[in-house]
Design a protein around this motif. Structure first.
Motif: not given
Length: 176
Positions: A124-136, A164-176
Motif C-alpha cells: 500500500n505504501e509503494l502504491k501510494a508512493d507511485a500514485g499521482a492522485d493526492p486523494e488516492k 514505518r508508521v512515523d515515516r508514513l505519517r510524514q509522507k501523509l503530511a506532505q500529501v495533505s
C-alpha cells in the motif's frame, strides 16, 4: 579468518559467480523435477521461489498459481504471487494477493499473519508512493498506517513497524 568482501574484490566476484551458478543449477534441477512430477505442488513452490530469485517473475507467478490449488500451500502461494507482483511494480495486484493470503490465515497475530500484513502494508505504501492522485495516495498511506498499527498492537518490536508508521505519517503530511 573471514575476509571482508571489500578487502578482496576478486573473491567477492568469484563468490557471486559461484552463487549464480548454484542458482542456475537449482533452476534446471527443479524444472526437471516439476516436469517429472507435475502434480507435486510443493515442488512448484520451490521452483517458483528459485525463478523469483532469478527475476523470472512471470514464470514464478505461473508456478505459484498452480500450487495455490493445494490447500496446504494456499497462503504461501498467494504471498509469493504478491511478492512477484511487487517486484513487477504491480501493487494493486500484489495487494489483492496479500489480501487473499491474510484472509486464509487462521491466526492473523501469528508470525505468518504479521509477515503477510507487513507485506500488505508495504505494498500500500509503494502504491501510494507511485500514485499521482493526492486523494488516492492519502487513502493508501492511511491504509498502510492502519495495517502497520495492527501489527504494532500485538508486537511493537516486529521489524521496523514503529519507524514505518512515523515515516508514513510524514509522507501523509506532505500529501495533505
Amino acid at each position: 579468518k573471514v575476509i571482508a568482501a571489500g578487502d578482496k574484490p576478486e573473491l567477492a566476484q568469484q563468490l557471486a559467480k559461484k552463487e549464480e551458478e548454484v542458482l542456475l543449477f537449482k533452476k534446471d534441477e527443479y524444472l526437471r523435477r516439476v516436469n517429472a512430477h507435475p502434480t507435486d505442488y510443493e515442488l512448484k513452490v520451490k521452483y517458483g521461489t528459485i525463478l523469483r530469485s532469478c527475476k523470472q517473475f512471470d514464470d514464478a507467478i505461473s508456478q505459484f498459481q498452480k500450487s495455490v490449488k493445494d490447500p496446504k500451500l494456499k497462503i504461501v502461494s498467494h504471498t509469493q504471487i504478491g511478492h512477484c507482483f511487487v517486484d513487477k511494480a504491480l501493487y494493486e495486484l500484489a495487494i489483492g494477493q496479500y489480501t487473499l493470503a491474510i484472509n486464509a490465515v487462521s491466526d492473523t497475530d501469528s508470525e505468518v499473519g504479521k509477515d503477510i500484513r507487513y507485506s500488505l502494508a508495504s505494498a500500500n505504501e509503494l502504491k501510494a508512493d507511485a500514485g499521482a492522485d493526492p486523494e488516492k495516495r492519502k487513502a493508501d498511506y492511511l491504509t498502510a498506517i492502519d495495517l502497520f498499527q495492527l501489527i504494532m498492537s500485538v508486537d511493537i518490536g516486529y521489524r521496523d513497524v514503529s519507524a514505518r508508521v512515523d515515516r508514513l505519517r510524514q509522507k501523509l503530511a506532505q500529501v495533505s
